[in-house]
Motif scaffolding. Structure first.
Motif, short mmCIF file in Angstrom:
data_model
loop_
_atom_site.label_atom_id
_atom_site.label_comp_id
_atom_site.label_asym_id
_atom_site.label_seq_id
_atom_site.Cartn_x
_atom_site.Cartn_y
_atom_site.Cartn_z
N ALA A 256 44.41 43.71 44.71
CA ALA A 256 44.49 42.29 45.08
C ALA A 256 44.34 41.40 43.84
CB ALA A 256 43.41 41.96 46.10
N LEU A 257 43.42 41.74 42.95
CA LEU A 257 43.22 40.95 41.75
C LEU A 257 44.41 41.08 40.80
CD1 LEU A 257 41.34 39.12 40.16
CD2 LEU A 257 40.26 41.17 39.19
N ALA A 258 44.94 42.28 40.66
CA ALA A 258 46.09 42.49 39.79
C ALA A 258 47.31 41.73 40.31
CB ALA A 258 46.39 43.98 39.68
N ASP A 259 47.50 41.71 41.62
CA ASP A 259 48.62 40.99 42.21
C ASP A 259 48.49 39.49 41.97
OD1 ASP A 259 51.02 40.84 44.02
OD2 ASP A 259 49.60 39.70 45.25
N TYR A 260 47.27 38.97 42.11
CA TYR A 260 47.05 37.56 41.84
C TYR A 260 47.35 37.23 40.38
CZ TYR A 260 44.72 33.28 40.54
OH TYR A 260 44.46 32.04 40.01
N ASN A 261 46.83 38.02 39.46
CA ASN A 261 47.06 37.77 38.03
C ASN A 261 48.54 37.81 37.69
OD1 ASN A 261 44.34 37.43 37.37
ND2 ASN A 261 44.02 39.62 37.05
N ARG A 262 49.28 38.72 38.31
CA ARG A 262 50.71 38.82 38.06
C ARG A 262 51.43 37.56 38.54
NH1 ARG A 262 54.68 39.60 41.20
NH2 ARG A 262 53.32 40.21 42.94
N ARG A 263 51.08 37.09 39.74
CA ARG A 263 51.74 35.91 40.30
C ARG A 263 51.43 34.65 39.49
NH1 ARG A 263 49.58 34.62 44.76
NH2 ARG A 263 48.09 36.34 45.10
N VAL A 264 50.19 34.51 39.04
CA VAL A 264 49.82 33.34 38.25
C VAL A 264 50.53 33.35 36.90
CG1 VAL A 264 47.92 32.26 36.97
CG2 VAL A 264 47.61 32.88 39.36
N GLU A 265 50.60 34.51 36.28
CA GLU A 265 51.30 34.60 34.99
C GLU A 265 52.77 34.26 35.15
OE1 GLU A 265 51.59 34.85 31.05
OE2 GLU A 265 49.73 35.04 32.22
N GLN A 266 53.37 34.67 36.25
CA GLN A 266 54.76 34.35 36.52
C GLN A 266 54.94 32.85 36.71
OE1 GLN A 266 56.48 35.68 40.35
NE2 GLN A 266 58.20 36.51 39.17
N GLN A 267 54.03 32.22 37.47
CA GLN A 267 54.09 30.78 37.68
C GLN A 267 53.96 30.01 36.37
OE1 GLN A 267 50.98 29.93 40.49
NE2 GLN A 267 51.94 31.12 42.15
N ARG A 268 53.06 30.46 35.51
CA ARG A 268 52.86 29.77 34.23
C ARG A 268 54.06 29.92 33.32
NH1 ARG A 268 46.44 31.50 33.55
NH2 ARG A 268 45.65 29.87 34.97
N THR A 269 54.68 31.08 33.34
CA THR A 269 55.89 31.29 32.54
C THR A 269 56.99 30.35 33.00
OG1 THR A 269 55.34 33.62 32.13
CG2 THR A 269 57.65 32.96 31.87
N GLN A 270 57.17 30.22 34.30
CA GLN A 270 58.18 29.32 34.84
C GLN A 270 57.86 27.86 34.50
OE1 GLN A 270 58.09 30.33 39.01
NE2 GLN A 270 59.38 32.15 38.76
N LEU A 271 56.59 27.52 34.54
CA LEU A 271 56.17 26.15 34.21
C LEU A 271 56.48 25.83 32.76
CD1 LEU A 271 54.68 23.60 35.20
CD2 LEU A 271 52.54 24.68 34.49
N LEU A 272 56.20 26.75 31.86
CA LEU A 272 56.47 26.53 30.44
C LEU A 272 57.98 26.46 30.18
CD1 LEU A 272 53.78 28.85 28.84
CD2 LEU A 272 53.76 26.35 28.96
#
Length: 282
Positions: free
Chosen positions: A165-181
């Motif tokens: 669950a924690l790994a899935d969250y970290n993956r999704r947040v990193e993806q969101q931040r990449t898209q934001l940048l």
């Protein structure tokens, strides 16, 4: 739907002061704001703490913030931002005069997700005709899961389900931040590779001079002015222009884009509008 890009707002102290005088004189006159003042050796924090607690019986998530200094201050303030799944869900702003101890509590509804509570603790001391201040930082994280109608919470995973669950969250947040940048780079013609990208939650007392690689005094000033700008742009909503603003609730955890002489602060509002703030390291 077309998303309107937000106006770029500087976080320079002079500009912040003008912004406050124009936009917020009637809004913030009844309470202190987070304002940077130069430090003084008499202001010594003995303890700073942010703690998140989940109460399954009442269905609430509680943020506790505590600070203690060596001697009484003219003013103490706890200002906390509570995020769930990288989005702002609650703001705590508590202050008291003539005290050395400040304890603050904020409650919100409990939902599954990854919670982060970030607090800036400020003490303000008036000596003769001068005002001095000091900021210290604390934070806490808590993952809340719900299965079969029951909640569970952890800070560090203790089994495979929690780790996944924690790994899935970290993956999704990193993806969101990449898209934001990527969106910032495209819309504002910013070369992301020219910056070090650091989420706001990585700015702590221990990392202060690593995030801002200057003298301790300059790093403290930059961080203090950063939180001053965030306070004035968050407590009463994110002001896009003098006429237009959006609520801060639902906005993303700020990303700090750090260059040698300035910093950009990137936030996406709940509406999808992009907010780009600038702070020079003068």
């Amino acid at each position: 739907m077309h998303k309107k890009k937000a106006l770029v707002l500087p976080l320079l102290i002079a500009i912040t002061t003008i912004f406050t005088l124009i936009v917020f004189p009637y809004l913030l006159s009844d309470r202190p704001t987070i304002t940077y003042f130069p430090g003084h050796e008499r202001i010594r924090f003995l303890k700073m703490e942010t703690q998140l607690r989940s109460d399954r019986d009442t269905g609430t998530l509680q943020l506790d913030s505590f600070a203690r200094t060596q001697e009484k201050n003219n003013l103490m303030q706890n200002f906390s931002l509570l995020y769930r799944n990288n989005q702002l869900v609650s703001i705590l702003n508590h202050w008291e005069k003539n005290t050395a101890v400040l304890s603050s509590i904020k409650k919100t509804g409990l939902e599954p997700g990854f919670y982060e509570g970030l607090t800036v603790h400020q003490a303000e001391l008036h000596l003769n005709e001068s005002i001095y201040g000091r900021e210290r930082y604390s934070q806490d994280q808590l993952m809340v899961l719900k299965q079969n109608g029951s909640y569970s919470a952890f800070r560090q995973p203790s089994n495979r389900q929690e780790a996944l669950a924690l790994a899935d969250y970290n993956r999704r947040v990193e993806q969101q931040r990449t898209q934001l940048l990527q969106r910032v780079a495209q819309n504002d013609h910013i070369q992301i590779s020219d910056y070090r990208v650091i989420p706001l939650n990585e700015l702590t007392d221990k990392t202060l001079t690593k995030v801002f690689p200057f003298s301790e005094a300059k790093a403290e000033r930059i961080a203090g002015q950063l939180w001053e700008g965030l306070y004035k742009n968050f407590v009463r909503g994110i002001q896009l222009t003098q006429e237009q603003g959006v609520q801060a609730i639902g906005s993303t955890l700020p990303l700090l884009l750090i260059a040698p002489d300035h910093m950009l602060i990137v936030i996406r509002a709940q509406s999808g509008q992009m907010v780009l703030l600038r702070q020079n390291f003068s």
